[in-house]
Design a protein around this motif. Structure first.
Motif, short mmCIF file in Angstrom:
data_model
loop_
_atom_site.label_atom_id
_atom_site.label_comp_id
_atom_site.label_asym_id
_atom_site.label_seq_id
_atom_site.Cartn_x
_atom_site.Cartn_y
_atom_site.Cartn_z
N LEU A 268 0.71 -1.28 -0.33
CA LEU A 268 -0.22 -0.01 0.04
C LEU A 268 0.99 1.22 0.01
CD1 LEU A 268 -2.35 1.80 1.25
CD2 LEU A 268 -2.61 1.15 3.04
N PHE A 269 0.60 2.58 -0.93
CA PHE A 269 1.33 3.47 -1.01
C PHE A 269 0.64 4.19 -0.41
CE2 PHE A 269 4.19 1.65 -3.90
CZ PHE A 269 5.31 2.13 -4.05
N ALA A 270 0.38 5.23 0.75
CA ALA A 270 0.02 6.38 1.25
C ALA A 270 1.12 7.49 1.27
CB ALA A 270 -0.53 5.66 2.43
N THR A 271 1.11 8.09 0.21
CA THR A 271 2.03 8.92 -0.02
C THR A 271 2.11 10.43 -0.33
OG1 THR A 271 2.77 7.96 -1.97
CG2 THR A 271 3.54 7.52 0.45
N GLY A 272 0.37 10.36 -0.46
CA GLY A 272 0.19 11.78 -0.96
C GLY A 272 -1.03 11.76 -2.26
N ARG A 273 -1.34 13.17 -1.71
CA ARG A 273 -2.60 13.04 -3.13
C ARG A 273 -2.80 14.05 -3.73
NH1 ARG A 273 -6.77 9.34 -1.06
NH2 ARG A 273 -8.15 9.67 -2.49
N ALA A 274 -3.54 14.51 -4.90
CA ALA A 274 -4.00 15.07 -5.94
C ALA A 274 -5.11 16.21 -5.20
CB ALA A 274 -2.70 14.90 -7.13
N PRO A 275 -5.46 17.19 -6.16
CA PRO A 275 -6.67 17.58 -6.54
C PRO A 275 -7.26 17.20 -8.11
CG PRO A 275 -4.91 19.09 -7.27
CD PRO A 275 -4.05 18.59 -6.75
N ARG A 276 -8.20 16.55 -7.50
CA ARG A 276 -9.33 15.68 -9.17
C ARG A 276 -9.50 17.02 -10.15
NH1 ARG A 276 -13.01 11.25 -7.27
NH2 ARG A 276 -13.44 11.55 -9.94
N THR A 277 -8.63 18.36 -10.61
CA THR A 277 -8.91 18.50 -11.30
C THR A 277 -7.96 18.57 -13.02
OG1 THR A 277 -7.23 20.13 -10.76
CG2 THR A 277 -9.33 20.31 -9.23
N GLU A 278 -8.00 17.57 -13.06
CA GLU A 278 -6.38 17.70 -14.43
C GLU A 278 -7.80 17.04 -15.54
OE1 GLU A 278 -7.33 13.41 -12.44
OE2 GLU A 278 -6.96 15.41 -11.92
N ASP A 279 -8.74 17.27 -15.64
CA ASP A 279 -9.59 16.90 -16.83
C ASP A 279 -11.43 17.23 -16.54
OD1 ASP A 279 -9.97 16.10 -18.90
OD2 ASP A 279 -11.22 14.47 -17.90
N ILE A 280 -11.18 18.65 -15.72
CA ILE A 280 -12.97 19.28 -16.14
C ILE A 280 -12.78 20.41 -16.41
CG2 ILE A 280 -12.89 18.02 -12.98
CD1 ILE A 280 -11.68 20.64 -12.06
N GLY A 281 -11.64 20.53 -17.13
CA GLY A 281 -12.17 22.47 -17.97
C GLY A 281 -11.39 23.03 -17.52
N LEU A 282 -10.36 23.45 -16.47
CA LEU A 282 -9.99 24.74 -16.31
C LEU A 282 -9.07 25.50 -17.00
CD1 LEU A 282 -8.44 23.54 -12.89
CD2 LEU A 282 -10.02 24.61 -12.88
N GLU A 283 -8.77 24.99 -18.05
CA GLU A 283 -7.88 25.45 -18.90
C GLU A 283 -8.51 26.43 -19.99
OE1 GLU A 283 -9.50 21.49 -20.69
OE2 GLU A 283 -8.66 22.57 -19.06
N THR A 284 -10.31 26.19 -20.04
CA THR A 284 -11.27 26.78 -20.59
C THR A 284 -11.63 28.37 -19.67
OG1 THR A 284 -13.21 26.51 -19.40
CG2 THR A 284 -12.29 25.40 -21.86
N VAL A 285 -11.37 28.02 -18.89
CA VAL A 285 -11.45 29.49 -17.87
C VAL A 285 -9.82 30.17 -17.42
CG1 VAL A 285 -13.94 28.99 -17.82
CG2 VAL A 285 -11.58 28.65 -16.10
N GLY A 286 -9.07 30.15 -18.16
CA GLY A 286 -7.38 30.20 -18.09
C GLY A 286 -7.37 30.40 -16.44
N LEU A 287 -7.49 28.62 -16.23
CA LEU A 287 -6.30 28.12 -14.78
C LEU A 287 -5.91 26.89 -15.53
CD1 LEU A 287 -9.16 28.91 -12.39
CD2 LEU A 287 -7.12 29.75 -12.91
N GLU A 288 -5.03 26.68 -14.53
CA GLU A 288 -4.34 25.05 -15.10
C GLU A 288 -4.92 23.76 -15.12
OE1 GLU A 288 0.48 23.62 -14.56
OE2 GLU A 288 -0.45 25.19 -13.52
N PRO A 289 -5.43 23.13 -16.22
CA PRO A 289 -5.49 21.51 -15.43
C PRO A 289 -4.46 21.25 -14.27
CG PRO A 289 -5.30 21.69 -17.28
CD PRO A 289 -4.85 23.29 -16.73
N GLY A 290 -5.36 20.49 -13.25
CA GLY A 290 -4.24 20.12 -12.48
C GLY A 290 -3.99 19.83 -11.42
#
Length: 476
Positions: A268-290
């Motif tokens: 089991l790797f319990a070494t960190g988490r990342a935001p689930r924002t990589e594929d929600i279209g942030l680039e369409t509003v000037g923000l960085e995906p992920g």
């Protein structure tokens, strides 16, 4: 088929945070759509808080019972692992979200199942399970409540080794014979505690000097000692270089820095988490995906007047209760702004400002013993430049502790701002201390003066008497 619908509010993500935003927006009279790609109820309900605590509670109860005279004599056998796993399955509703959907329906919010992506300002496109598309336009706000995901390290052999993340660890159908846990944070220590109690031989690998590094250092000593006494192996200063699992089947070999090999049935790797924002279209509003979303105290994304980032995605406090707290505030803010109600956004005690994210974040780690903390550690308080003092007390010396368990061991610390004589932080480690934490949270969040705390009289004989002992120690 493409459907175009307009709502006052669109919520991306149906976990506890998104549910609270939707409920508060509906309470304000706003039409609300909620988009969820998996199960309504989110990570907490099915792969995190609920299943993990359902696994841990029997383990902790069993451990405590073996230290109570008259009870220990009848509980010397091992846990009934299949019964514990069945109990876990009940708490996850067998990974069905019917109950959560019924609650959401009762609020009047509309559920859209599928993957939602921003498509420019105030617009969300949902791709449903049958490939249908729904174009949702928000009159007032879009709230991103998509949470986080576990991150596997980029190491040789990880992809083919079928390594566990927190999801597999909380939903496993049987206890692995040998389990290697990599990471000494909350997930790592809790899952090491649970699976050791459920019959696995656990090896916990920690890169640093101890576990739970964001808490007071003494917490690590208690947790490591308890895990070791339970039969687990805890190795600090250990880094994993690679994994090997032939054909993706059979045992997995963990290769440590320096070449040492550890064989296990699962890792089991319990070494960190990342935001689930990589594929929600942030680039369409000037923000960085992920990326994490930077927000103000109303949870509105900086530089926008319509986009909110609520819960884990803003990286303020990756805890379910903090996400729900933010959800309540964000929903109230959206409702007030929609109705043009003036907000006292600079009022640190107001209902429209998430100040607890700065001053008084509480957290319980459900290991054996439990660890609980709110506010600042001594090191954090000292780094802030304030004049502070740490006051410690042996929890085992409190009258109620010996009645709670034979040989009770634990420690309490309060960090005092010497100039203002208020508490900046409180930490407990010991059996059952999670139930002490809310009193500490009130003291820290409310900035209750120490002179006033003297008049909050703890009941005798309970472990809460530690408050009196801490105050006596402070006064000398």
């Amino acid at each position: 088929m493409t459907e175009a619908v307009e709502y006052d509010v669109v919520v991306l993500g149906g976990g506890p945070t998104g549910e609270n935003v939707a409920e508060r927006a509906r309470a304000a009279g706003l039409s609300t759509a909620l988009v969820e790609s998996e199960l309504v109820g989110g990570e907490c309900s099915y792969w995190a808080c609920m299943p993990s605590k359902a696994l841990l509670r029997p383990a902790i109860t069993h451990s405590d019972a073996r230290r109570v005279p008259g009870v220990r004599e009848v509980v010397q056998g091992p846990l009934d692992t299949p019964a514990v796993l069945a109990h876990r399955d009940e708490y996850t509703s067998h990974w069905r979200d019917d109950g959560q959907v019924a609650w959401l329906d009762s609020t009047g919010a509309r559920l859209y199942r599928g993957h939602g992506r921003l498509h420019g300002p105030r617009k969300v496109v949902v791709t449903g399970p049958e490939g249908e598309h729904h174009v949702l336009t928000a009159r007032h706000a879009v709230a991103v409540c998509t949470g986080t995901r576990a991150v596997l390290p980029d190491l040789p052999g990880v992809a083919g080794a079928r390594a566990w993340t927190s999801r597999e660890a909380t939903s496993a159908k049987a206890a692995p014979g040998r389990l290697v846990v990599v990471g000494g944070g909350v997930v790592g220590t809790e899952m090491a505690t649970a699976w050791q109690a459920l019959g696995s031989q656990v090896t916990l690998l920690v890169r640093g000097k101890g576990v739970l590094p964001r808490m007071e250092p003494f917490v690590s000593d208690y947790i490591v000692e308890a895990l070791t006494d339970a039969g687990a192996t805890v190795r600090t200063g250990s880094s994993v270089e690679a994994l090997r699992r032939d054909g993706g089947e059979g045992p997995v070999t963990v290769i440590l820095e320096g070449g040492e090999l550890i064989d296990a049935d699962e890792v089991l790797f319990a070494t960190g988490r990342a935001p689930r924002t990589e594929d929600i279209g942030l680039e369409t509003v000037g923000l960085e995906p992920g990326s994490w979303l930077t927000v103000d105290d109303t949870c509105r994304v900086e530089g926008t007047d319509w986009l909110y980032g609520v819960g884990d995605v803003n990286h303020r406090a990756l805890l379910t209760h903090q996400g729900k707290y933010q959800g309540r505030i964000a929903g109230a803010v959206i409702g007030a702004r929609a109705q043009h109600v003036p907000l006292l956004e600079t009022d640190r005690w107001g209902a429209h400002s998430a100040t607890a994210d700065h001053d008084a974040v509480p957290q319980v780690v459900f290991t054996d013993p439990e660890a609980a903390a709110v506010g600042l550690t001594l090191a954090q308080a000292e780094a802030s430049g304030r004049r502070v003092r740490a006051v410690d007390y042996d929890l085992g010396a409190v009258s109620g502790a010996g009645l709670f368990l034979d040989g009770y061991r634990g420690r309490a610390r309060m960090v005092v701002d010497l100039d203002r004589e208020i508490l900046l932080g409180v930490t407990f480690v010991g059996p059952g201390v999670g139930e002490l934490l809310h009193s500490a949270t009130i003291a820290v969040a409310g900035e209750v003066p120490i002179d006033r705390l003297w008049h909050a009289v703890p009941s005798y004989p309970t472990i809460s008497e530690v408050w009196l002992r801490l105050l006596e120690t402070y006064r000398g």
